[in-house]
Motif scaffolding. Structure first.
Motif, short mmCIF file in Angstrom:
data_model
loop_
_atom_site.label_atom_id
_atom_site.label_comp_id
_atom_site.label_asym_id
_atom_site.label_seq_id
_atom_site.Cartn_x
_atom_site.Cartn_y
_atom_site.Cartn_z
N GLU A 179 -6.56 2.32 -2.97
CA GLU A 179 -5.61 1.03 -2.98
C GLU A 179 -5.15 0.85 -1.52
O GLU A 179 -4.90 -0.25 -1.13
CB GLU A 179 -4.56 1.50 -3.90
CG GLU A 179 -4.89 1.73 -5.47
CD GLU A 179 -3.89 1.93 -6.35
OE1 GLU A 179 -2.50 2.33 -5.82
OE2 GLU A 179 -3.82 2.12 -7.60
N ILE A 180 -4.75 1.90 -0.95
CA ILE A 180 -4.28 1.76 0.47
C ILE A 180 -5.21 1.03 1.11
O ILE A 180 -4.98 0.18 2.20
CB ILE A 180 -3.97 3.07 0.82
CG1 ILE A 180 -2.80 3.85 0.53
CG2 ILE A 180 -3.52 3.27 2.51
CD1 ILE A 180 -2.39 5.18 0.70
N GLU A 181 -6.61 1.58 1.22
CA GLU A 181 -7.74 0.90 1.96
C GLU A 181 -7.92 -0.63 1.60
O GLU A 181 -7.97 -1.52 2.45
CB GLU A 181 -8.92 1.61 1.81
CG GLU A 181 -9.00 3.01 2.42
CD GLU A 181 -9.97 3.73 2.13
OE1 GLU A 181 -10.75 3.41 1.41
OE2 GLU A 181 -10.28 5.01 2.68
N ALA A 182 -7.71 -0.87 0.34
CA ALA A 182 -7.79 -2.25 -0.14
C ALA A 182 -6.66 -3.02 0.45
O ALA A 182 -6.68 -4.27 1.02
CB ALA A 182 -7.88 -2.29 -1.80
N GLU A 183 -5.38 -2.53 0.78
CA GLU A 183 -4.24 -3.24 0.97
C GLU A 183 -4.62 -3.46 2.55
O GLU A 183 -4.13 -4.49 3.12
CB GLU A 183 -3.19 -2.51 0.77
CG GLU A 183 -1.77 -3.22 1.24
CD GLU A 183 -1.52 -4.57 0.44
OE1 GLU A 183 -0.68 -5.25 1.21
OE2 GLU A 183 -1.83 -4.55 -0.58
N PRO A 238 -20.18 -5.88 10.01
CA PRO A 238 -19.07 -5.96 9.04
C PRO A 238 -18.18 -4.68 9.20
O PRO A 238 -18.65 -3.53 9.41
CB PRO A 238 -19.90 -5.68 7.64
CG PRO A 238 -21.13 -5.31 7.97
CD PRO A 238 -21.39 -5.68 9.50
N SER A 239 -16.89 -4.82 8.68
CA SER A 239 -16.19 -3.82 9.06
C SER A 239 -16.11 -2.79 7.90
O SER A 239 -16.73 -2.63 6.79
CB SER A 239 -14.49 -4.24 8.54
OG SER A 239 -13.57 -2.92 8.55
N ARG A 240 -15.91 -1.37 8.44
CA ARG A 240 -16.20 -0.22 7.66
C ARG A 240 -15.14 -0.02 6.25
O ARG A 240 -15.57 0.25 5.13
CB ARG A 240 -15.74 1.10 8.23
CG ARG A 240 -16.20 2.20 7.40
CD ARG A 240 -16.13 3.57 8.46
NE ARG A 240 -14.84 3.59 8.88
CZ ARG A 240 -14.19 4.64 9.14
NH1 ARG A 240 -14.81 5.72 8.99
NH2 ARG A 240 -12.87 4.77 9.36
N LEU A 241 -13.95 -0.68 6.53
CA LEU A 241 -13.15 -1.03 5.20
C LEU A 241 -13.66 -2.04 4.20
O LEU A 241 -13.38 -1.61 3.18
CB LEU A 241 -11.70 -1.54 5.69
CG LEU A 241 -10.91 -0.51 6.83
CD1 LEU A 241 -9.64 -1.10 7.17
CD2 LEU A 241 -10.83 0.90 5.87
N SER A 242 -14.49 -2.97 4.72
CA SER A 242 -14.90 -3.89 3.70
C SER A 242 -15.92 -3.44 3.02
O SER A 242 -16.33 -3.75 1.90
CB SER A 242 -15.28 -5.39 4.41
OG SER A 242 -16.61 -4.99 5.30
N ALA A 243 -16.76 -2.29 3.40
CA ALA A 243 -17.61 -1.69 2.52
C ALA A 243 -17.45 -0.72 1.68
O ALA A 243 -18.06 -0.14 0.90
CB ALA A 243 -18.74 -1.28 3.44
#
Length: 317
Positions: free
Chosen positions: A44-48, A69-74
């Motif tokens: 949830e934190i990474e999605a935010e 691409p960002s690592r968070l988006s993957a």
């Protein structure tokens, strides 16, 4: 499902090992639930963070199409794990025959193991692949203490009656097993007292009225033998002590019913007498009030007096 360590501990009658295995299973499930909770929170934190930093745009829509691409988006989003951290599944685990550890402990007559499993909130009403419950196993092998513990595991008399009257694939109840094998003490335990002062006699009468097919034939299957009650089953296999115990139970029930009927009849006579006395006093007081205009206290008004007399209470004069 193959037999697990809990089945082996129940078979050995080791209550300490049973409790230890259940506690270990509970702690393991607690850790799994905690780990899943932490993973869900991180997701949830990474999605935010991804929503705020990237603004919901994908790399392909950016003006620099060749950007990595960002690592968070993957990172995939993970749903919260709502698995309850209890020992229900471990305590209710069934083997290849559908027998739970409680079945094994009841057949062995290990009261300590049965108590441990009941304290672990295991489902005592589970049946194996033959439709047999732990109560039937204990009744068949003659373990009276286990039968009583399982029978009164139900919180209400209705639950106890429903559990005791369950039938296996052959149509047998726990009382049929006890009658067939001649366990008089278990027969009396299952029937209970002839008259329960609070809940009545539903359990014993329903058990005595349960019918099964003779010689192990299923009730709804083939027609081998006739349907039999527990007493008739005991007659067929010459269990004279069981027959005598059932007959004595029925006779005691009839005597208790007669005593209760006499008490009710006496109570009705007394109520009629009080009602007649109240009616006569009501008439007398009403006539005096009408002719002499007497003042009566609130407690002596005719309607209140009538209700008090019916209830068996008369105020002091």
């Amino acid at each position: 499902m193959p037999r697990n360590k809990l089945h082996d501990a129940a078979l050995a009658g080791d209550a300490g090992l049973v409790l230890r295995l259940i506690e270990e299973s509970r702690q393991r499930r607690l850790k799994q639930a905690e780990a899943a909770e932490n993973e869900a929170r991180m997701a949830e934190i990474e999605a935010e963070v991804r929503r705020r930093v990237l603004g919901g745009t994908s790399p392909s829509s950016s003006p620099e199409g060749s950007a990595r691409p960002s690592r968070l988006s993957a990172l995939p989003l993970k749903k919260r794990d709502t698995t309850e951290a209890t020992s229900f599944i471990e305590a209710n685990a069934a083997d290849a025959l559908g027998r739970t550890p409680l079945h094994v402990a009841a057949a062995q007559g290990s009261m300590q193991v049965v108590d441990a499993l009941l304290q672990a909130n295991c489902n005592y009403r589970l049946a194996d692949k033959r439709g047999r419950t732990a109560l039937m196993e204990a009744a068949s092998y003659g373990h009276e203490a286990v039968v009583a513990a399982l029978l009164y595991a139900g919180l209400t008399p209705a639950a106890q009656t429903k559990y005791a009257t369950e039938c296996d694939c052959a149509g047998w109840t726990a009382l049929h097993d006890a009658s067939y094998r001649g366990h008089v003490d278990i027969v009396l335990t299952l029937l209970g007292p002839p008259v329960d002062p609070v809940w009545g006699t539903a359990l014993g009468l329903e058990l005595l009225g349960c019918e099964t097919a003779a010689d192990g034939a299923t009730v709804s299957g083939n027609s081998v033998g006739q349907l039999m009650t527990p007493r008739q089953l005991a007659e067929q296999y010459d269990q004279m002590e069981v027959i005598a115990a059932i007959d004595n139970w029925v006779e005691e029930l009839e005597r208790c019913r007669e005593a209760v009927a006499l008490q009710r009849r006496a109570a009705m006579v007394a109520a009629h007498q009080r009602l007649a006395l109240a009616a006569s006093m009501h008439k007398m007081i009403a006539s005096k009030v009408h002719h002499r205009r007497l003042y009566l206290p609130l407690a002596w008004r005719p309607t209140d007096l009538l209700l008090q007399a019916i209830a068996g209470y008369m105020p002091e004069q």
